[in-house]
Scaffold this active site. Structure first.
Site, PDB file in Angstrom:
ATOM      1  N   GLU A  33       7.555  -0.748  -9.503  1.00  0.00           N
ATOM      2  CA  GLU A  33       8.649  -1.186  -8.619  1.00  0.00           C
ATOM      3  C   GLU A  33       8.939  -2.685  -8.716  1.00  0.00           C
ATOM      4  O   GLU A  33       9.051  -3.375  -7.698  1.00  0.00           O
ATOM      5  CB  GLU A  33       8.347  -0.786  -7.165  1.00  0.00           C
ATOM      6  CG  GLU A  33       8.196   0.707  -6.990  1.00  0.00           C
ATOM      7  CD  GLU A  33       7.720   1.127  -5.606  1.00  0.00           C
ATOM      8  OE1 GLU A  33       7.709   0.275  -4.703  1.00  0.00           O
ATOM      9  OE2 GLU A  33       7.356   2.301  -5.439  1.00  0.00           O
ATOM     10  N   GLU A  67       6.097  11.083  -9.202  1.00  0.00           N
ATOM     11  CA  GLU A  67       5.758  11.129  -7.765  1.00  0.00           C
ATOM     12  C   GLU A  67       6.692  12.079  -7.027  1.00  0.00           C
ATOM     13  O   GLU A  67       7.145  11.803  -5.927  1.00  0.00           O
ATOM     14  CB  GLU A  67       5.876   9.728  -7.141  1.00  0.00           C
ATOM     15  CG  GLU A  67       5.034   8.670  -7.811  1.00  0.00           C
ATOM     16  CD  GLU A  67       5.104   7.316  -7.111  1.00  0.00           C
ATOM     17  OE1 GLU A  67       5.572   7.242  -5.964  1.00  0.00           O
ATOM     18  OE2 GLU A  67       4.676   6.313  -7.732  1.00  0.00           O
TER      19      GLU A  67
HETATM   20  O1  G3I Z   1      -6.614   2.510   4.026  1.00  0.00           O
HETATM   21  C1  G3I Z   1      -6.099   2.201   5.319  1.00  0.00           C
HETATM   22  C2  G3I Z   1      -7.054   2.621   6.354  1.00  0.00           C
HETATM   23  O2  G3I Z   1      -8.244   1.861   6.239  1.00  0.00           O
HETATM   24  C3  G3I Z   1      -6.413   2.446   7.723  1.00  0.00           C
HETATM   25  O3  G3I Z   1      -7.249   2.927   8.705  1.00  0.00           O
HETATM   26  C4  G3I Z   1      -5.100   3.174   7.803  1.00  0.00           C
HETATM   27  C5  G3I Z   1      -4.351   2.950   9.107  1.00  0.00           C
HETATM   28  O4  G3I Z   1      -2.969   3.193   8.983  1.00  0.00           O
HETATM   29  O5  G3I Z   1      -4.274   2.729   6.790  1.00  0.00           O
HETATM   30  C6  G3I Z   1      -4.828   2.958   5.507  1.00  0.00           C
HETATM   31  O6  G3I Z   1      -3.924   2.541   4.552  1.00  0.00           O
HETATM   32  C7  G3I Z   1      -2.795   3.331   4.386  1.00  0.00           C
HETATM   33  C8  G3I Z   1      -2.817   3.819   2.956  1.00  0.00           C
HETATM   34  O7  G3I Z   1      -1.629   4.513   2.691  1.00  0.00           O
HETATM   35  C9  G3I Z   1      -3.995   4.731   2.664  1.00  0.00           C
HETATM   36  O8  G3I Z   1      -3.938   5.847   3.487  1.00  0.00           O
HETATM   37  C10 G3I Z   1      -1.560   2.497   4.630  1.00  0.00           C
HETATM   38  O9  G3I Z   1      -1.487   2.171   6.017  1.00  0.00           O
HETATM   39  C11 G3I Z   1      -0.351   3.222   4.226  1.00  0.00           C
HETATM   40  O10 G3I Z   1       0.774   2.363   4.314  1.00  0.00           O
HETATM   41  C12 G3I Z   1      -0.502   3.686   2.808  1.00  0.00           C
HETATM   42  O11 G3I Z   1       0.661   4.385   2.478  1.00  0.00           O
HETATM   43  C13 G3I Z   1       0.804   4.638   1.101  1.00  0.00           C
HETATM   44  C14 G3I Z   1       2.009   3.891   0.553  1.00  0.00           C
HETATM   45  O12 G3I Z   1       2.205   4.230  -0.807  1.00  0.00           O
HETATM   46  C15 G3I Z   1       1.841   2.392   0.655  1.00  0.00           C
HETATM   47  O13 G3I Z   1       3.006   1.733   0.286  1.00  0.00           O
HETATM   48  C16 G3I Z   1       1.042   6.132   0.935  1.00  0.00           C
HETATM   49  O14 G3I Z   1      -0.148   6.832   1.328  1.00  0.00           O
HETATM   50  C17 G3I Z   1       1.376   6.450  -0.501  1.00  0.00           C
HETATM   51  O15 G3I Z   1       1.792   7.795  -0.590  1.00  0.00           O
HETATM   52  C18 G3I Z   1       2.518   5.567  -0.975  1.00  0.00           C
HETATM   53  O16 G3I Z   1       2.758   5.869  -2.308  1.00  0.00           O
HETATM   54  C19 G3I Z   1       3.833   5.178  -2.901  1.00  0.00           C
HETATM   55  C20 G3I Z   1       3.488   4.928  -4.337  1.00  0.00           C
HETATM   56  O17 G3I Z   1       2.279   4.234  -4.421  1.00  0.00           O
HETATM   57  C21 G3I Z   1       4.589   4.164  -5.043  1.00  0.00           C
HETATM   58  N1  G3I Z   1       5.844   4.835  -4.922  1.00  0.00           N
HETATM   59  C22 G3I Z   1       6.228   5.199  -3.563  1.00  0.00           C
HETATM   60  C23 G3I Z   1       5.126   5.980  -2.873  1.00  0.00           C
HETATM   61  C24 G3I Z   1       5.555   6.413  -1.491  1.00  0.00           C
HETATM   62  O18 G3I Z   1       5.763   5.318  -0.659  1.00  0.00           O
END
Ligand code: G3I
Length: 667
Positions: free
Chosen positions: A158, A266
């Protein structure tokens, strides 16, 4: 170009061993990875660590269905590199071990991205050279650790702005290093694992548009500079309904011309919740398309979904009110999207005919007639039926033509149908679902309104509706019983194959006032049905305030009819409204209207399919002096039908001496 499909060799042997346990089932409907592997295609899913560690059915489904996995978050910068000199590979190692044990390839996601960066990095005060050194150290350590084990890396993710496709200048990496960070990242990754395929990954990069063009321009530049890049990842986060189009094919082909492969990296197709069966069928078309696309575009290597069960998906947390974007439901049951992918993977190399469209179901008595549009190249079709929406379906016929009537069905039961197209290479995915409920061939009658009040010397009308079921097409002939002396009942039309007739009830001046029930009977086919009409012959308007209304048929010919209301009054009229209704028998149309009063009268008219209504109204505040010579004329033409016919009526409402009166009648 090195093509990821070649990399399949290393997973096939392990996969075959790993899948022996389910080989018996495969004869019926194979897991996705079985047929995908046979066709040289990677079908993968992103893995969420929470269910990976806690739900056996999650890992069972993952290993059974997919020949590739990607960490949804496990390989990201903040996950593996929590402090400058500290790396944590607990989750990423677990995924690599699982993939290797189960003969699955791995996509590494992602090395250089503006999101999910640790605060020690984004909050640190590093020079440009130090940031480059940190990036190099990160890539060398992570990629180096898994050298030879990762099929493809999303090296940069991205890097372009949403919409415009211009460089994402707000990115930490752009700000601290400058635009050359992208080429550097690819160089470092290549250095760390010369055999891994190196991808640029982005969303809105799939079809036509500024973002896709931006991605194409970026990767063209990298290729031209000799930067080691192998492919472009199309994230493919979509909203239902989504279909692959020629724009996707054209985009894949221009990337192929650069020597690059593409992967759908994805994919999900989110639906506004709650989703229904039809939306899930639509969603299935999008997933089926993705597989067909990847099987037919030679440079497409993989179809990867972002998760695989709706129980674990990023969608509901980010897009409020949306979900159900993946191919297994919350209970790990295969959705239509899964079946579509499976069907296409099992068919011969994407040459199965396209999905039939335009499916229509018409209920009859004990049967449903189905028609659909021809699918190019189809030699036959499978008609599949279910008694619950969304399946499971049973194939009930395989006709060679585009029509089939399913007989022997139970009246009153709703049946759901889908159609697929078949040729020697295989079978398309299922069409959109249609449904129909067979009913006995019959009809019912209903009167609207069901009660009628008719003044002496006047008429009233009600519409008799005919509800036909089960393909009942016979003409229904009408009669009425129970009319009291002096009351006549006529129907226009008197028999019909249509959906209604108009009953006109007229009471002569000498009819006996009181209540009665008219029994309207319709006879058609071998059936007779009745409906009651409650009739009141009223004496309410006995006096007329000195106003005499005379209906006059001034012209009655096959091509022109004029029906007049003549109003004679012996006292002033302070309000007057004349309404004439002419039935549009055989399609007569409005031809004109006039009155002999002049500008004090406002004229208007309107038509429906059934009747023309002519309106004449004395303007507010005006008074008409006594006169014997007022004519209100309604003209109709063009039918070849002589008027008046039953149902040509008038209503005159007026006020004289402070009292209001209504007189109605027919011509
Ligand atoms: O790891 C922490 C954890 O310690 C904490 O307790 C928790 C509380 O909210 O958050 C956890 O982190 C989260 C992480 O996922 C792991 O679960 C983040 O808040 C959350 O924002 C994060 O979201 C991920 C996101 O990328 C981040 O931008 C999504 O799971 C994941 O599906 C998403 O994937 C992205 C691709 O990498 C790139 N393309 C778009 C796609 C969808 O957004």
């Amino acid at each position: 170009m090195r093509n990821a499909r070649l990399g399949l060799g290393f997973v096939i042997v392990v996969a075959i061993c790993g899948l022996l346990g389910i080989a018996a089932r495969a004869a019926l409907a194979a897991p996705l990875r079985t047929s995908a592997t046979a066709k040289g295609l990677f079908v993968g899913a992103a893995v969420n660590m929470t269910p990976f560690r806690n739900e056996p059915i999650y890992t069972e489904t993952l290993r059974r269905e997919f020949n590739l996995l990607v960490g949804e978050n496990a390989f990201k910068f903040d996950a593996v590199h929590p402090a400058r000199t500290t790396f944590n590979f607990t989750d990423s190692d677990a995924l690599v071990a699982f993939a290797q044990a189960n003969g699955m390839a791995i996509r590494g996601h992602t090395l250089v991205w503006h999101n999910q960066l640790p605060s020690w990095l984004t909050g640190g005060t590093f020079t440009r050279d130090e940031v480059i050194a940190i990036m190099r150290d990160h890539i060398m350590t992570v990629v180096g650790r898994y050298r030879g084990k990762i099929l493809a890396w999303d090296v940069v993710n991205e890097a372009l702005e949403d919409g415009s496709g211009q460089p994402r200048t707000s990115s930490f990496w752009f700000q601290r290093i400058g635009p050359e960070y992208i080429a550097m990242a690819f160089q470092f990754a290549h250095e760390a694992d010369p055999d891994a395929l190196l991808y640029y990954n982005d969303f809105e990069a799939e079809g036509a548009g500024a973002k896709s063009d931006g991605v194409f321009s970026l990767v063209s530049g990298l290729v031209n500079q000799g930067v080691p890049i192998d492919g472009v990842g199309w994230q493919t986060h979509k909203v239902n309904p989504f279909r692959i189009t020629t724009a996707n094919q054209a985009n894949a082909q221009r990337l192929a011309a650069l020597g690059l492969e593409v992967s759908i990296t994805e994919m999900d197709i989110r639906i506004a919740l709650p989703s229904d069966a039809q939306e899930l069928q639509q969603q299935a078309l999008g997933y089926g398309d993705a597989v067909t696309f990847c099987l037919t575009e030679p440079n497409c290597a993989a179809v990867v979904t972002w998760g695989f069960t709706d129980k674990f998906s990023w969608i509901p947390g980010v897009f409020s009110g949306f979900g159900d974007g993946l191919i297994f439901d919350m209970s790990y049951q295969a959705k239509p999207a899964y079946t579509a992918m499976q069907t296409i993977l099992e068919a011969g190399l994407g040459n199965a005919p396209p999905v039939p469209t335009g499916v229509q179901a018409t209920a009859g008595s004990g049967q449903v007639a189905l028609t659909w549009s021809a699918s190019a190249g189809a030699t036959s079709y499978n008609v599949k039926r279910a008694t619950t929406s969304g399946g499971p379906y049973t194939t009930v016929a395989s006709p060679a033509t585009t029509a089939f009537t399913n007989t022997g069905l139970t009246n009153g039961t709703t049946y759901f149908f889908v159609v697929s197209a078949v040729n020697a290479s295989g079978e398309s995915a299922n069409s959109t679902q249609v449904s129909a409920t067979p009913q006995a061939a019959s009809f019912t009658l209903s009167a609207s309104p069901a009660s009628l009040t008719v003044n002496l010397g006047a008429c009233g009308t009600t519409t008799i509706g005919i509800a036909r079921t089960g393909g009942f097409t016979a003409s229904v002939a009408f009669t009425a019983q129970g009319a009291p002396p002096g009351v006549t009942a006529t129907f226009n039309p008197s028999s019909t194959t249509g959906a209604s007739t108009v009953l006109t009830v007229c009471a002569s001046a000498s009819a006996v006032a009181g209540g009665a029930t008219l029994t309207v009977s319709g006879a058609g086919g071998s059936l007779t049905r009745t409906t009651p009409v409650a009739l009141t012959v009223s004496t309410t308007t006995t006096g007329n305030g000195g106003v005499t209304i005379t209906p006059v048929v001034a012209a009655s010919g096959p091509w022109f009819n004029e029906e007049q209301v003549q109003v004679a009054s012996t006292a002033n009229l302070t309000a007057l409204s004349v309404t004439v209704t002419i039935q549009r028998t055989a399609g007569v149309s409005f031809a004109g209207q006039f009155n002999t009063v002049g500008g004090q009268i406002a004229q208007s008219n309107s038509s429906t399919a059934a009747a023309i209504t002519y309106q004449f109204a004395l303007a507010a505040g005006q008074t008409l002096a006594p006169s014997n010579q007022r004519t209100f004329a309604a003209q109709a033409s063009g039918s070849g039908t002589v008027h008046p016919t039953a149902g040509d009526t008038f209503a005159v409402t007026y006020t004289t001496g402070g009292q209001s009166f209504t007189q109605t009648g027919h011509f």
